[in-house]
Design a protein around this motif. Structure first.
Motif, mmCIF file in Angstrom:
data_model
loop_
_atom_site.group_PDB
_atom_site.id
_atom_site.type_symbol
_atom_site.label_atom_id
_atom_site.label_comp_id
_atom_site.label_asym_id
_atom_site.label_seq_id
_atom_site.Cartn_x
_atom_site.Cartn_y
_atom_site.Cartn_z
ATOM 1 N N ASP A 155 0.852 -1.104 0.098
ATOM 2 C CA ASP A 155 0.169 0.041 -0.012
ATOM 3 C C ASP A 155 0.769 1.130 0.092
ATOM 4 N N ARG A 186 -0.677 4.441 -0.772
ATOM 5 C CA ARG A 186 -1.597 5.601 -0.748
ATOM 6 C C ARG A 186 -1.101 6.311 0.709
ATOM 7 N N ARG A 187 -1.226 7.871 0.595
ATOM 8 C CA ARG A 187 -1.118 8.569 1.658
ATOM 9 C C ARG A 187 -2.091 8.419 2.633
ATOM 10 N N LYS A 188 -1.650 8.516 4.002
ATOM 11 C CA LYS A 188 -2.721 8.567 4.938
ATOM 12 C C LYS A 188 -2.881 9.724 5.728
ATOM 13 N N GLU A 219 -6.738 8.916 10.286
ATOM 14 C CA GLU A 219 -7.173 7.507 10.176
ATOM 15 C C GLU A 219 -7.824 7.133 8.652
ATOM 16 N N HIS A 220 -7.670 8.335 8.020
ATOM 17 C CA HIS A 220 -8.202 8.283 6.610
ATOM 18 C C HIS A 220 -7.268 7.951 5.463
ATOM 19 N N ILE A 221 -7.488 7.215 4.321
ATOM 20 C CA ILE A 221 -6.465 6.689 3.337
ATOM 21 C C ILE A 221 -7.042 7.502 2.279
ATOM 22 N N GLU A 222 -5.956 7.927 1.473
ATOM 23 C CA GLU A 222 -6.173 8.498 0.184
ATOM 24 C C GLU A 222 -6.954 7.579 -0.666
ATOM 25 N N GLU A 225 -10.328 6.763 -0.718
ATOM 26 C CA GLU A 225 -11.110 6.045 -0.037
ATOM 27 C C GLU A 225 -12.186 6.969 0.570
#
Length: 105
Positions: free
Chosen positions: A40, A42-44, A47-50, A52
């Motif tokens: 993975d 993706r940037r975080k 608690e949220h992920i790029e 999503e």
């Protein structure tokens, strides 16, 4: 608070997923987690992920007071006071400033 009512709500927290109890189940889960971390990129953001969608939390109503039972509302920078027609009142505080940190060494 709206023009027709005052609602007190609380956030509904979903129960955690059951964790596997066997050694093999834990080992498989660990392997999947390591694989996700390594693949993975993706940037975080907390608690949220790029890429999503950000989930909207669920709330449930704890108390609801209709406008006809509200006599007065007083607000200041740090609190909100709601007075009811029966003479009772409720206050809530917000924007409380954190206490400054002091070092003891």
């Amino acid at each position: 608070m709206t023009s027709t009512r005052l609602v007190v709500a609380e956030r509904v927290v979903a129960p955690p997923d059951p964790t596997p109890s066997s050694f093999l189940g834990k080992a498989i889960g660990f392997g999947k987690d390591v694989g996700k971390i390594l693949t993975d990129n993706r940037r975080k953001f907390g608690e949220h992920i790029e890429g999503e969608p950000v989930p909207v939390p669920s709330y449930r109503v704890v108390a609801e007071i209709p406008r006809t039972q509200i006599a007065d509302v007083q607000s200041s920078a740090a609190s909100l006071r709601v007075m009811l027609t029966d003479g009772s009142a409720s206050s809530s505080c917000s924007n409380l400033r954190p206490r400054p940190r002091t070092r003891s060494w």
